[in-house]
Design a protein around this motif. Structure first.
Motif, mmCIF file in Angstrom:
data_model
loop_
_atom_site.group_PDB
_atom_site.id
_atom_site.type_symbol
_atom_site.label_atom_id
_atom_site.label_comp_id
_atom_site.label_asym_id
_atom_site.label_seq_id
_atom_site.Cartn_x
_atom_site.Cartn_y
_atom_site.Cartn_z
ATOM 1 N N TYR A 23 9.852 4.972 -10.958
ATOM 2 C CA TYR A 23 9.168 4.312 -9.984
ATOM 3 C C TYR A 23 9.816 3.613 -8.892
ATOM 4 C CZ TYR A 23 5.483 1.694 -7.476
ATOM 5 O OH TYR A 23 4.671 1.346 -6.537
ATOM 6 N N LEU A 24 10.887 2.648 -9.512
ATOM 7 C CA LEU A 24 11.685 2.035 -8.438
ATOM 8 C C LEU A 24 12.583 2.834 -7.552
ATOM 9 C CD1 LEU A 24 12.696 -1.027 -7.447
ATOM 10 C CD2 LEU A 24 14.355 -0.640 -9.503
ATOM 11 N N ALA A 25 13.317 3.886 -8.391
ATOM 12 C CA ALA A 25 14.127 4.856 -7.491
ATOM 13 C C ALA A 25 13.437 5.666 -6.371
ATOM 14 C CB ALA A 25 14.705 6.021 -8.467
ATOM 15 N N ALA A 26 12.150 5.837 -6.749
ATOM 16 C CA ALA A 26 11.352 6.413 -5.531
ATOM 17 C C ALA A 26 10.501 5.760 -4.526
ATOM 18 C CB ALA A 26 10.032 7.309 -6.654
ATOM 19 N N GLN A 27 10.392 4.557 -4.854
ATOM 20 C CA GLN A 27 9.532 3.691 -3.682
ATOM 21 C C GLN A 27 10.396 2.830 -3.113
ATOM 22 O OE1 GLN A 27 6.602 4.750 -2.963
ATOM 23 N NE2 GLN A 27 6.773 6.032 -4.871
ATOM 24 N N ALA A 28 11.790 2.125 -3.728
ATOM 25 C CA ALA A 28 12.328 1.297 -2.866
ATOM 26 C C ALA A 28 12.947 1.814 -1.922
ATOM 27 C CB ALA A 28 13.490 0.635 -3.979
ATOM 28 N N PRO A 29 13.519 3.251 -1.801
ATOM 29 C CA PRO A 29 14.013 3.766 -0.542
ATOM 30 C C PRO A 29 13.018 4.297 0.445
ATOM 31 C CG PRO A 29 14.985 4.729 -2.432
ATOM 32 C CD PRO A 29 14.077 4.065 -2.968
ATOM 33 N N ARG A 53 0.719 -1.199 -0.187
ATOM 34 C CA ARG A 53 0.058 -0.070 0.204
ATOM 35 C C ARG A 53 0.819 1.172 0.146
ATOM 36 N NH1 ARG A 53 -5.338 0.291 2.032
ATOM 37 N NH2 ARG A 53 -4.568 2.011 3.224
ATOM 38 N N GLY A 54 1.918 1.254 0.902
ATOM 39 C CA GLY A 54 2.925 2.281 0.836
ATOM 40 C C GLY A 54 3.563 2.638 -0.464
ATOM 41 N N ALA A 55 3.933 1.629 -1.382
ATOM 42 C CA ALA A 55 4.434 1.817 -2.678
ATOM 43 C C ALA A 55 3.406 2.714 -3.387
ATOM 44 C CB ALA A 55 4.689 0.605 -3.108
ATOM 45 N N TYR A 56 2.311 2.789 -3.310
ATOM 46 C CA TYR A 56 1.310 3.701 -4.126
ATOM 47 C C TYR A 56 0.886 4.797 -3.217
ATOM 48 C CZ TYR A 56 1.695 0.649 -8.047
ATOM 49 O OH TYR A 56 2.310 -0.120 -9.066
ATOM 50 N N GLY A 57 1.248 4.928 -2.181
ATOM 51 C CA GLY A 57 0.753 6.024 -1.291
ATOM 52 C C GLY A 57 -0.491 5.920 -0.547
ATOM 53 N N LYS A 97 0.911 10.126 -2.538
ATOM 54 C CA LYS A 97 0.229 9.468 -3.610
ATOM 55 C C LYS A 97 0.598 10.110 -5.225
ATOM 56 C CE LYS A 97 -3.613 8.377 -0.794
ATOM 57 N NZ LYS A 97 -3.432 8.692 0.483
ATOM 58 N N VAL A 98 1.054 11.338 -4.965
ATOM 59 C CA VAL A 98 1.079 12.115 -6.318
ATOM 60 C C VAL A 98 2.200 11.355 -7.095
ATOM 61 C CG1 VAL A 98 2.018 14.199 -7.566
ATOM 62 C CG2 VAL A 98 0.686 14.253 -5.512
ATOM 63 N N LEU A 99 3.195 11.080 -6.981
ATOM 64 C CA LEU A 99 4.400 10.627 -7.834
ATOM 65 C C LEU A 99 3.876 8.931 -8.064
ATOM 66 C CD1 LEU A 99 6.836 10.954 -9.175
ATOM 67 C CD2 LEU A 99 8.312 10.006 -7.278
ATOM 68 N N PRO A 100 3.801 8.157 -7.321
ATOM 69 C CA PRO A 100 3.590 6.686 -7.827
ATOM 70 C C PRO A 100 2.231 6.567 -8.624
ATOM 71 C CG PRO A 100 2.928 7.147 -5.363
ATOM 72 C CD PRO A 100 3.716 8.173 -6.009
ATOM 73 N N MET A 101 1.097 7.461 -8.345
ATOM 74 C CA MET A 101 0.185 7.258 -9.086
ATOM 75 C C MET A 101 0.121 8.299 -10.533
ATOM 76 S SD MET A 101 -2.190 5.634 -7.456
ATOM 77 C CE MET A 101 -2.991 4.912 -6.092
ATOM 78 N N THR A 102 0.951 9.108 -10.556
ATOM 79 C CA THR A 102 1.342 9.740 -11.802
ATOM 80 C C THR A 102 2.014 8.730 -12.526
ATOM 81 O OG1 THR A 102 1.408 12.011 -10.554
ATOM 82 C CG2 THR A 102 2.609 11.583 -12.784
ATOM 83 N N LEU A 103 2.948 8.095 -12.231
ATOM 84 C CA LEU A 103 3.741 7.152 -12.830
ATOM 85 C C LEU A 103 2.989 5.832 -13.283
ATOM 86 C CD1 LEU A 103 7.078 7.036 -11.021
ATOM 87 C CD2 LEU A 103 6.453 8.399 -13.056
ATOM 88 N N ALA A 142 8.304 -6.208 -5.340
ATOM 89 C CA ALA A 142 8.166 -6.992 -6.710
ATOM 90 C C ALA A 142 6.625 -6.915 -7.078
ATOM 91 C CB ALA A 142 8.487 -8.619 -6.596
ATOM 92 N N SER A 143 5.616 -7.011 -6.043
ATOM 93 C CA SER A 143 4.087 -6.935 -6.575
ATOM 94 C C SER A 143 3.657 -5.641 -6.857
ATOM 95 C CB SER A 143 3.354 -7.408 -5.326
ATOM 96 O OG SER A 143 3.708 -8.695 -4.805
ATOM 97 N N ALA A 144 4.335 -4.600 -6.304
ATOM 98 C CA ALA A 144 4.020 -3.172 -6.716
ATOM 99 C C ALA A 144 4.677 -2.934 -8.317
ATOM 100 C CB ALA A 144 4.695 -2.225 -5.717
ATOM 101 N N LEU A 145 5.797 -3.496 -8.522
ATOM 102 C CA LEU A 145 6.273 -3.287 -9.978
ATOM 103 C C LEU A 145 5.548 -4.170 -11.042
ATOM 104 C CD1 LEU A 145 10.247 -3.542 -9.050
ATOM 105 C CD2 LEU A 145 9.081 -1.556 -10.283
#
Length: 299
Positions: free
Chosen positions: A101-107, A42-46, A54-60, A141-144
């Motif tokens: 997306y990976l660069a933003a959400q993995a950290p 859930r956090g991977a998509y805000g 939520k802005v960046l993951p949902m935009t991507l 992996a599921s988020a990707l």
């Protein structure tokens, strides 16, 4: 006030506040692992966080899906006989979006736990280190996979609406799904390993971008030089040294994909076996490095 009330000693009272042993269901490690997986996904998509998160993951996510929707609209409107882009090529073409997306959400997934020193809380009972690593790895992996599979589903549904051949489209769709499953596992492992090195999210973002872009840029440059010198055999082997070209090589060898290598010189079946071995080794190695990292963190 009566005089006797001024001189009477205070009476001690013992209160029974009802302390009792817990007799309910103990949910254990599996429940804790599932909860950590769900929270991380859930956090991977805000989701469950602030609107800003939520802005960046949902935009991507929207950027990934938009070209698929446009292709479907064009195919339906023009009554095309095939889609403009193969299912297996979609993620390769939009690799920059996947990398961002990976660069933003993995950290975001691991660096905050390191920064705020919350790892010891996770590692207290009942969860253990392997549970933490499995949950974080599976969530990333599921988020990707959601990011890369959603546009393929749009393409597939659109192809059926355009009345393209069902068997051909289904085969291509399944091949595309296999490709993005492998991509999701590989990218999740590499991204988490790089992000887990530092508790600073900004450094993690920069490091993930550097790993993906520098490796791809270097491999593409050397492949271009090999093509210019007519050394086509070397082009396929050079692709082993970048994550995205590694996926490209696997799907070229075994998933009937058109290679994005210079001149279309992708690996054959023999070299493809080496690609698969390297791919699986990187996924397993990433998991092993994460386990090693979290043996030392928070102790």
């Amino acid at each position: 006030m009566p005089p006797e009330s001024l001189t009477a000693p205070a009476q001690d009272v013992i209160h029974n506040i009802g302390y009792r042993n817990y007799s309910g269901v103990r949910l254990g490690r599996a429940y804790a692992r599932r909860s950590l997986f769900s929270q991380s996904l859930r956090g991977a998509y805000g989701l469950g966080r602030s609107a800003k998160s939520k802005v960046l993951p949902m935009t991507l996510f929207g950027v990934m899906c938009a070209p698929a929707a446009i292709m479907v609209a064009v195919a339906v409107a023009t009554k095309a006989t095939k889609l403009p882009l193969e299912y297996t090529r979609y993620a390769i073409v939009l690799q920059a979006v996947i990398g961002l997306y990976l660069a933003a959400q993995a950290p975001q997934s691991v660096s905050r736990d390191l920064r705020f020193k919350s790892i010891p809380l996770y590692f207290s009972r009942p969860i253990e280190r392997v549970d933490y690593v499995v949950a974080k790895f599976a969530a990333m992996a599921s988020a990707l996979f959601l990011l890369t599979a959603a546009p393929l589903l749009i393409l597939y549904v659109g192809a059926l609406l355009a009345k393209l051949d069902f068997a051909t489209q289904t085969e291509g769709f399944v091949q595309g799904l296999v490709s993005v499953v492998l991509l999701s596992l590989l990218f999740a492992g590499l991204g988490l390993v790089v992000a887990a090195v530092t508790p600073r999210r900004g450094f993690g973002v920069a490091a993930v971008i550097a790993v993906l872009t520098i490796s791809y840029g270097a491999v593409s440059t050397v492949q271009g030089i090999a093509l210019a010198r007519d050394n086509t055999d070397a082009i396929g082997w050079i692709g082993l040294f970048s994550p995205i070209t590694l996926i490209d090589g696997v799907q070229t060898a075994f998933l009937s994909a058109t290679s994005a290598f210079p001149g279309g010189n992708g690996p054959g079946t023999g070299a493809g076996v080496v690609y698969v071995v390297v791919l699986l080794a990187l996924i397993a190695g990433s998991f092993g490095l994460l386990m090693r990292r979290y043996r030392k963190v928070g102790l």
